[in-house]
Design a protein around this motif. Structure first.
Motif, PDB file in Angstrom:
ATOM      1  N   ALA A  25      36.442 -37.007  74.293  1.00 21.98           N
ATOM      2  CA  ALA A  25      35.211 -37.759  74.066  1.00 21.98           C
ATOM      3  C   ALA A  25      35.568 -39.235  74.055  1.00 21.98           C
ATOM      4  N   ILE A  26      34.936 -40.003  74.946  1.00 17.94           N
ATOM      5  CA  ILE A  26      35.219 -41.423  75.095  1.00 17.94           C
ATOM      6  C   ILE A  26      33.994 -42.185  74.615  1.00 17.94           C
ATOM      7  N   THR A  27      34.171 -43.049  73.587  1.00 19.31           N
ATOM      8  CA  THR A  27      33.058 -43.794  73.005  1.00 19.31           C
ATOM      9  C   THR A  27      33.281 -45.287  73.193  1.00 19.31           C
ATOM     10  N   SER A  28      32.282 -45.939  73.810  1.00 19.04           N
ATOM     11  CA  SER A  28      32.299 -47.381  74.001  1.00 19.04           C
ATOM     12  C   SER A  28      30.858 -47.869  74.051  1.00 19.04           C
ATOM     13  N   ASN A  29      30.600 -48.998  73.435  1.00 21.69           N
ATOM     14  CA  ASN A  29      29.245 -49.579  73.414  1.00 21.69           C
ATOM     15  C   ASN A  29      28.198 -48.584  72.911  1.00 21.69           C
ATOM     16  N   VAL A  47      38.662 -39.327  71.505  1.00 18.75           N
ATOM     17  CA  VAL A  47      38.918 -38.173  70.638  1.00 18.75           C
ATOM     18  C   VAL A  47      39.263 -36.972  71.511  1.00 18.75           C
ATOM     19  N   PHE A  48      40.459 -36.430  71.312  1.00 16.19           N
ATOM     20  CA  PHE A  48      40.877 -35.223  72.010  1.00 16.19           C
ATOM     21  C   PHE A  48      40.608 -34.047  71.089  1.00 16.19           C
ATOM     22  N   LYS A  49      39.914 -33.022  71.599  1.00 17.24           N
ATOM     23  CA  LYS A  49      39.591 -31.842  70.792  1.00 17.24           C
ATOM     24  C   LYS A  49      40.135 -30.612  71.506  1.00 17.24           C
ATOM     25  N   ASN A  50      40.918 -29.828  70.778  1.00 11.48           N
ATOM     26  CA  ASN A  50      41.471 -28.580  71.310  1.00 11.48           C
ATOM     27  C   ASN A  50      41.026 -27.445  70.409  1.00 11.48           C
ATOM     28  N   LYS A  94      41.495 -31.967  66.245  1.00 16.91           N
ATOM     29  CA  LYS A  94      40.908 -33.194  66.771  1.00 16.91           C
ATOM     30  C   LYS A  94      41.877 -34.330  66.519  1.00 16.91           C
ATOM     31  N   THR A  95      42.144 -35.129  67.541  1.00 22.08           N
ATOM     32  CA  THR A  95      43.023 -36.278  67.407  1.00 22.08           C
ATOM     33  C   THR A  95      42.305 -37.503  67.946  1.00 22.08           C
TER      34      THR A  95
END
Length: 144
Positions: A92-96, A81-84, A65-66
């Motif tokens: 995973a893109i987190t906003s608001n 968050v990039f997960k391989n 995870k990066t």
């Protein structure tokens, strides 16, 4: 008096025995965490970006995870968050306080595309191009 002293010592003995830590645990899970500064050379520019990454090894299968922070053109900060892992790669893109997780759909040269329903994320170098319906959001990786 003797009864209360005996009861108190029994309670203390139980507390000492129940609070004993076990070192055994699951030996097949190895977790490695790191926080490092990465220097990338993209389009002739040298840029240092702070990232946080972790690698978990479960029975020989590594999951990485990066985490990065991206900035939209309006100044909004977004956590990405990039997960391989062996099964799939996701972003995973987190906003608001909302998180959108998109699975990787394809790679074209130096561009990676993630898709789910009507949302598409195109990652190329330090930029992330997010499309949802008619909305288009440009994000650039940034330092905090």
């Amino acid at each position: 008096m003797k009864k209360s002293l005996l009861a108190l010592s029994a309670v203390l003995a139980l507390v000492v025995v129940s609070c004993k830590k076990s070192e055994s645990g699951n030996k097949s899970v190895i977790k490695t965490e790191s926080s490092e500064t990465v220097v990338t050379d993209h389009n002739g520019k040298i840029d240092s970006v702070t990232q946080s990454s972790s690698t978990v090894d479960i029975n020989g299968q590594k999951t990485e995870k990066t985490d990065f922070v991206y900035k939209a053109t309006d100044g909004t900060l977004v956590k990405v968050v990039f997960k391989n892992d062996p099964k799939e790669s996701t972003v995973a893109i987190t906003s608001n306080k909302k998180t959108f997780t998109l699975p990787k759909s394809e790679t074209k040269g130096d561009e990676t595309i993630y898709k789910k329903d009507d949302m598409t994320a195109r990652v190329k170098g330090d930029s992330l191009h997010l499309e949802q319906g008619n909305n288009i959001i440009e994000l650039k990786r940034t330092k905090i």
